[in-house]
Design an enzyme around this catalytic site. Structure first.
Site, short mmCIF file in Angstrom:
data_model
loop_
_atom_site.label_atom_id
_atom_site.label_comp_id
_atom_site.label_asym_id
_atom_site.label_seq_id
_atom_site.Cartn_x
_atom_site.Cartn_y
_atom_site.Cartn_z
N LYS A 149 -46.19 -15.83 -40.18
CA LYS A 149 -44.96 -16.59 -39.95
C LYS A 149 -45.18 -17.43 -38.70
O LYS A 149 -46.01 -17.08 -37.85
CB LYS A 149 -43.77 -15.63 -39.73
CG LYS A 149 -42.43 -16.26 -40.00
CD LYS A 149 -42.08 -16.23 -41.47
CE LYS A 149 -40.80 -16.98 -41.76
NZ LYS A 149 -40.37 -16.84 -43.16
N ASP A 189 -38.84 -22.61 -43.85
CA ASP A 189 -37.91 -21.50 -43.58
C ASP A 189 -36.70 -22.16 -42.92
O ASP A 189 -36.49 -23.38 -43.09
CB ASP A 189 -38.56 -20.44 -42.67
CG ASP A 189 -37.74 -19.16 -42.57
OD1 ASP A 189 -37.75 -18.37 -43.51
OD2 ASP A 189 -37.07 -18.94 -41.53
P1 NDP Z 1 -31.80 -23.31 -44.03
O1 NDP Z 1 -32.17 -23.82 -42.70
O2 NDP Z 1 -31.90 -24.21 -45.20
O3 NDP Z 1 -30.30 -22.74 -43.98
C1 NDP Z 1 -29.95 -21.72 -43.09
C2 NDP Z 1 -28.46 -21.47 -43.23
O4 NDP Z 1 -28.15 -20.28 -42.49
C3 NDP Z 1 -27.61 -22.57 -42.64
O5 NDP Z 1 -26.40 -22.64 -43.34
C4 NDP Z 1 -27.39 -22.07 -41.22
O6 NDP Z 1 -26.22 -22.58 -40.59
C5 NDP Z 1 -27.25 -20.59 -41.44
N1 NDP Z 1 -27.64 -19.89 -40.21
C6 NDP Z 1 -28.79 -20.00 -39.53
N2 NDP Z 1 -28.76 -19.24 -38.43
C7 NDP Z 1 -27.55 -18.65 -38.43
C8 NDP Z 1 -26.91 -17.74 -37.55
N3 NDP Z 1 -27.52 -17.29 -36.45
N4 NDP Z 1 -25.66 -17.32 -37.88
C9 NDP Z 1 -25.02 -17.79 -38.99
N5 NDP Z 1 -25.59 -18.66 -39.86
C10 NDP Z 1 -26.82 -19.07 -39.58
O7 NDP Z 1 -32.68 -21.99 -44.23
P2 NDP Z 1 -33.04 -21.23 -45.59
O8 NDP Z 1 -31.90 -21.32 -46.53
O9 NDP Z 1 -34.38 -21.67 -46.00
O10 NDP Z 1 -33.20 -19.73 -45.07
C11 NDP Z 1 -32.11 -18.81 -45.04
C12 NDP Z 1 -32.64 -17.39 -44.97
O11 NDP Z 1 -33.47 -17.13 -46.11
C13 NDP Z 1 -33.50 -17.07 -43.76
O12 NDP Z 1 -33.31 -15.72 -43.39
C14 NDP Z 1 -34.92 -17.26 -44.29
O13 NDP Z 1 -35.87 -16.53 -43.52
C15 NDP Z 1 -34.76 -16.65 -45.67
N6 NDP Z 1 -35.76 -17.05 -46.65
C16 NDP Z 1 -35.97 -18.37 -46.96
C17 NDP Z 1 -36.91 -18.72 -47.88
C18 NDP Z 1 -37.07 -20.12 -48.34
O14 NDP Z 1 -37.77 -20.33 -49.34
N7 NDP Z 1 -36.46 -21.11 -47.70
C19 NDP Z 1 -37.79 -17.70 -48.51
C20 NDP Z 1 -37.43 -16.34 -48.19
C21 NDP Z 1 -36.47 -16.06 -47.26
P3 NDP Z 1 -26.34 -23.63 -39.39
O15 NDP Z 1 -26.50 -24.96 -40.06
O16 NDP Z 1 -25.05 -23.49 -38.64
O17 NDP Z 1 -27.52 -23.23 -38.56
#
Ligand code: NDP
Length: 460
Positions: free
Chosen positions: A140, A180
């Site tokens: 990562k 991510d």
């Molecule tokens: P994105 O950046 O596309 O979206 C993240 C979302 O989560 C946004 O809506 C963001 O809101 C919110 N968020 C981030 N930090 C926080 C926080 N501290 N509290 C509340 N909301 C928060 O990321 P992904 O959708 O790609 O990833 C989301 C999760 O899925 C993560 O845990 C990632 O590790 C996991 N994941 C992703 C994969 C992928 O293929 N993308 C694969 C496997 C796991 P805001 O805009 O306010 O920050």
């Protein structure tokens, strides 16, 4: 498969002592890395009986080796913002374990990124990648850079500066980063462009690329779709499906968006989305049309989810709140780590939620996990439930090395098959008196393969 604790260990109390002693050593070696300790403890709790029952694992010190990264790269990222000011961020790549294939895992750009957070994610990634059965090690990386409020030009300059350093340590058979939090299609494009410029190579070093230039069909959709497929697998053990169910989803980024899309397709009703500022509640359901509006809001205009409640009348915005007080049958935490605490978990269960499929990595605090396990609901931990994303990344690597492309239908069929086999692995190792403990199942199914590979590859 029941894993019995050897009699020589002396029962449950002695087993717990082994876990506590091990964790004390981990905490001493990595002070302050609380998320890393949390992720390690969950695995150690599950696999300690396996380690204690197999002399070869103890002698090879498999657990002790697994918690130390093979390599950590830390670097300075210097770039200029639109006003000409010099900006400095920290960049990282944690190459945690390469036993099963090239290091593989996403890049996260978020102000909360620290070495401890990336070590937790890289550690989880070893197990997740192993569960897919594709040849990928665990890694990562990322930076404390915050893309929010930055122009496209600023994001591009940051990505170029980041890749100028990272490119020395990656390659199609060395380490293959992906996206991510904060790293989507736009960032992967800028990162790949700079990689190509510096190395003069066009290859499969990054996944999540645009389908026009080497990306896999269905990669953006894969994590969200996979989390829904995993929920469907869990529900099928009770003769049920997602059809007709009410679901809460947190986050509004990549994983959340495609979770909603697949739930809609399969006939469920999604009533929430969120971001770090608050939650929207739409009891009529976030339909395909409304989701298209959200995608434009988040991916093009880069707006905030509260705008949904202004735009769609009759919906609510809960400022500063997470979605877990909203009654549902199914919950899909898809935002970030530790977004469900013990009270949230109790509320979910009390309000009738009986299936949690984690799109995010480690979104449930340990006390919340205990609530789910005690209530014997269907609880799919992230390393199993969200493995669809990395699985399709694995297929993208495979397509790049063979200079070919698979159709959407083909990738979707493979994704379904992989999520089905991950579920089977969890059931095999997680059966407990008619109940499936998917946490133990996922950890043990992956650990056996990793531990055997470690023994087979010798003392390295
Ligand atoms: P994105 O950046 O596309 O979206 C993240 C979302 O989560 C946004 O809506 C963001 O809101 C919110 N968020 C981030 N930090 C926080 C926080 N501290 N509290 C509340 N909301 C928060 O990321 P992904 O959708 O790609 O990833 C989301 C999760 O899925 C993560 O845990 C990632 O590790 C996991 N994941 C992703 C994969 C992928 O293929 N993308 C694969 C496997 C796991 P805001 O805009 O306010 O920050």
């Amino acid at each position: 498969m029941t894993i019995s604790v050897p009699e020589s260990i002396g029962g449950q109390a002695a087993l717990q002592q082994h876990v506590d002693d091990f964790m004390m050593r981990v905490a001493a070696q990595s002070p302050g890395e609380t998320e890393f300790h949390q992720a390690v403890r969950e695995v150690v709790d599950s696999v300690m009986p396996l380690v204690l029952s197999k002399r070869v694992y103890r002698e090879a010190k498999v657990l002790e080796r697994l918690v130390v990264p093979e390599r950590v790269i830390m670097f300075r990222v210097v770039w200029t913002d639109d006003t000409g000011q010099v900006q400095i961020n920290r960049g990282y790549r944690v190459q945690m374990n390469g036993l099963l294939g090239p290091y593989k895992g996403g890049l996260r750009f978020h102000p909360s990124v620290t070495l401890g957070v990336l070590k937790f994610l890289a550690f989880e990634q070893i197990f997740k990648n192993c569960l897919t059965t594709l040849p990928m090690g665990g890694a990562k990386g990322g930076s404390d850079f915050d893309p929010k409020g930055r122009s496209d030009q600023e994001v591009m300059r940051f990505c170029q500066a980041f890749m100028s350093e990272l490119c020395r340590y990656i390659g199609p058979d060395i380490d293959v980063p992906a996206g991510d939090i904060g790293v989507g299609g736009r960032e992967i494009g800028f990162l790949f462009g700079q990689y190509r410029r510096l190395t003069q190579r066009f290859n499969g070093t990054l996944t999540g690329k645009n389908v026009n230039w080497g990306g896999s069909n269905l990669r953006p959709e894969a994590t969200g779709y996979g989390a829904v497929y995993f929920a469907s697998e869990m529900l099928s053990t009770r003769g049920e499906s997602v059809k007709g169910k009410t679901a809460t989803v947190s986050g509004s980024g990549n994983v959340a968006q495609y979770t909603v899309e697949k739930l809609n397709t399969l006939g469920a009703k999604v009533v929430t989305l969120s971001d770090s500022d608050g939650t929207i509640v739409d009891q009529d359901g976030i339909t395909a049309e409304k989701l298209a509006w959200v995608m434009e809001l988040k991916n093009v205009r880069r707006g905030r989810i509260r705008e949904y409640a202004d735009h769609f009348k009759g919906t609510k915005y809960l400022a500063g709140k997470r979605p877990w007080s909203v009654p549902c049958d199914l919950a899909f935490p898809s935002a970030t780590q530790n977004e469900i605490d013990e009270d949230d978990a109790r509320l979910l269960v009390r309000n009738g939620c009986y299936c949690v499929s984690e799109g995010a990595n480690m979104p449930s605090r340990p006390e919340a996990v205990d609530v789910f396990l005690d209530a014997k609901i269907l609880y799919g931990p992230g390393k199993a439930a969200n493995a669809g994303g990395v699985a399709v990344s694995g297929l993208e690597m495979n397509q790049n090395s063979g200079c070919m492309r698979r159709s959407r239908e083909d990738v979707d069929a493979q994704l379904c098959t992989i999520m089905h086999s991950i579920h089977e692995g969890c059931v095999k190792f997680g059966q407990e008196d008619g109940f499936v403990n998917y946490v133990r199942g996922a950890n043990c199914a992956a650990f056996v393969r990793i531990a055997d590979a470690m023994v087979q590859q010798g003392c390295i």
